[in-house]
Design a protein around this motif. Structure first.
Motif, mmCIF file in Angstrom:
data_model
loop_
_atom_site.group_PDB
_atom_site.id
_atom_site.type_symbol
_atom_site.label_atom_id
_atom_site.label_comp_id
_atom_site.label_asym_id
_atom_site.label_seq_id
_atom_site.Cartn_x
_atom_site.Cartn_y
_atom_site.Cartn_z
ATOM 1 N N ARG A 30 0.864 -1.181 0.000
ATOM 2 C CA ARG A 30 0.000 0.000 0.000
ATOM 3 C C ARG A 30 0.901 1.231 0.000
ATOM 4 O O ARG A 30 1.699 1.422 0.920
ATOM 5 N N GLU A 31 0.795 2.057 -1.044
ATOM 6 C CA GLU A 31 1.724 3.185 -1.167
ATOM 7 C C GLU A 31 1.693 4.107 0.041
ATOM 8 O O GLU A 31 2.713 4.642 0.454
ATOM 9 N N GLY A 32 0.540 4.293 0.647
ATOM 10 C CA GLY A 32 0.432 5.160 1.813
ATOM 11 C C GLY A 32 1.288 4.695 2.983
ATOM 12 O O GLY A 32 1.715 5.504 3.812
ATOM 13 N N ASP A 33 1.574 3.390 3.028
ATOM 14 C CA ASP A 33 2.419 2.847 4.096
ATOM 15 C C ASP A 33 3.899 3.120 3.858
ATOM 16 O O ASP A 33 4.722 2.844 4.723
ATOM 17 N N THR A 34 4.241 3.630 2.675
ATOM 18 C CA THR A 34 5.654 3.819 2.318
ATOM 19 C C THR A 34 6.035 5.289 2.164
ATOM 20 O O THR A 34 7.164 5.594 1.785
ATOM 21 N N ARG A 52 8.542 4.737 -1.204
ATOM 22 C CA ARG A 52 9.604 3.742 -1.383
ATOM 23 C C ARG A 52 8.946 2.366 -1.412
ATOM 24 O O ARG A 52 9.086 1.565 -0.498
ATOM 25 N N ILE A 53 8.217 2.126 -2.480
ATOM 26 C CA ILE A 53 7.299 1.007 -2.589
ATOM 27 C C ILE A 53 7.985 -0.349 -2.425
ATOM 28 O O ILE A 53 7.495 -1.226 -1.723
ATOM 29 N N SER A 54 9.131 -0.542 -3.023
ATOM 30 C CA SER A 54 9.757 -1.866 -2.981
ATOM 31 C C SER A 54 10.615 -2.104 -1.745
ATOM 32 O O SER A 54 11.042 -3.235 -1.507
ATOM 33 N N ASP A 55 10.866 -1.093 -0.928
ATOM 34 C CA ASP A 55 11.797 -1.238 0.202
ATOM 35 C C ASP A 55 11.458 -2.395 1.143
ATOM 36 O O ASP A 55 12.346 -3.050 1.655
ATOM 37 N N GLY A 56 10.195 -2.637 1.393
ATOM 38 C CA GLY A 56 9.813 -3.682 2.345
ATOM 39 C C GLY A 56 9.626 -5.061 1.739
ATOM 40 O O GLY A 56 9.203 -5.983 2.423
ATOM 41 N N PHE A 64 11.409 -0.056 -7.140
ATOM 42 C CA PHE A 64 10.234 0.526 -7.781
ATOM 43 C C PHE A 64 9.730 1.591 -6.835
ATOM 44 O O PHE A 64 9.387 1.296 -5.687
ATOM 45 N N ARG A 65 9.740 2.842 -7.284
ATOM 46 C CA ARG A 65 9.390 3.955 -6.419
ATOM 47 C C ARG A 65 8.500 4.941 -7.143
ATOM 48 O O ARG A 65 8.569 5.082 -8.364
ATOM 49 N N LYS A 66 7.718 5.640 -6.353
ATOM 50 C CA LYS A 66 6.969 6.799 -6.845
ATOM 51 C C LYS A 66 7.548 7.991 -6.103
ATOM 52 O O LYS A 66 7.807 7.919 -4.900
ATOM 53 N N ARG A 67 7.809 9.069 -6.823
ATOM 54 C CA ARG A 67 8.324 10.276 -6.174
ATOM 55 C C ARG A 67 7.575 11.464 -6.748
ATOM 56 O O ARG A 67 7.391 11.573 -7.959
ATOM 57 N N ILE A 68 7.147 12.339 -5.840
ATOM 58 C CA ILE A 68 6.492 13.584 -6.241
ATOM 59 C C ILE A 68 7.472 14.711 -5.970
ATOM 60 O O ILE A 68 7.887 14.926 -4.827
ATOM 61 N N LEU A 69 7.880 15.375 -7.035
ATOM 62 C CA LEU A 69 8.731 16.556 -6.909
ATOM 63 C C LEU A 69 7.808 17.765 -6.860
ATOM 64 O O LEU A 69 7.091 18.065 -7.827
#
Length: 141
Positions: A30-34, A52-56, A64-69
């Motif tokens: 769940r992206e909100g958890d990352t 940091r979606i794949s970290d766990g 695999f990450r989502k980043r908002i600049l």
């Protein structure tokens, strides 16, 4: 028709095995958890929200990450030791790869090569939302 089938079988038999076996069944994240609010990496500027979606994920072979600049933010220039993809979900920015800067907008993907010096900057009126993915040199727990 028989000869091409034999060639295909030979190709599959000669393909290397994965570096290590997978950990098991797939994992749902769940992206909100990352979510982490932080200055962008690599001596970046401004603020960003990182997922940091794949970290766990145990025994993973890729990031695999989502980043908002957020407005004015940038991931600083840095060398990469793998191929990497920046995919723009929404917003506008400019990506730099080995000194060449190119505008990007929603639906664009920058395929960046091992050895390039890369970075990306938000340039539009709204947040630049990216998906960033790249392979790891070895599986990571």
């Amino acid at each position: 028709m028989f000869l091409p089938a034999l060639a295909l079988i030979a190709l599959f038999q000669s393909s290397p095995a994965p570096a290590s076996p997978p950990a098991g069944t797939g994992v749902v994240i769940r992206e909100g958890d990352t979510m982490v609010r932080q200055v962008p990496p690599h001596s970046g500027e401004g603020m960003s929200t990182a997922y940091r979606i794949s970290d766990g994920v145990p025994n993973r072979a890729m990031e695999f990450r989502k980043r908002i600049l957020h407005p004015g933010a940038a991931i600083g220039l840095h060398p990469i030791a793998h191929d990497e993809v920046y995919y723009v979900v929404s917003g506008e920015g400019v990506v730099t790869s080995d000194g060449v800067t190119t505008p990007m907008r929603a639906g664009d993907a920058a395929y960046l090569f091992d050895g390039n010096v890369v970075g990306i900057r938000q340039t539009g009126e709204v947040d630049l939302v990216l998906i960033i993915s790249y392979p790891l040199a070895q599986r990571k727990n």
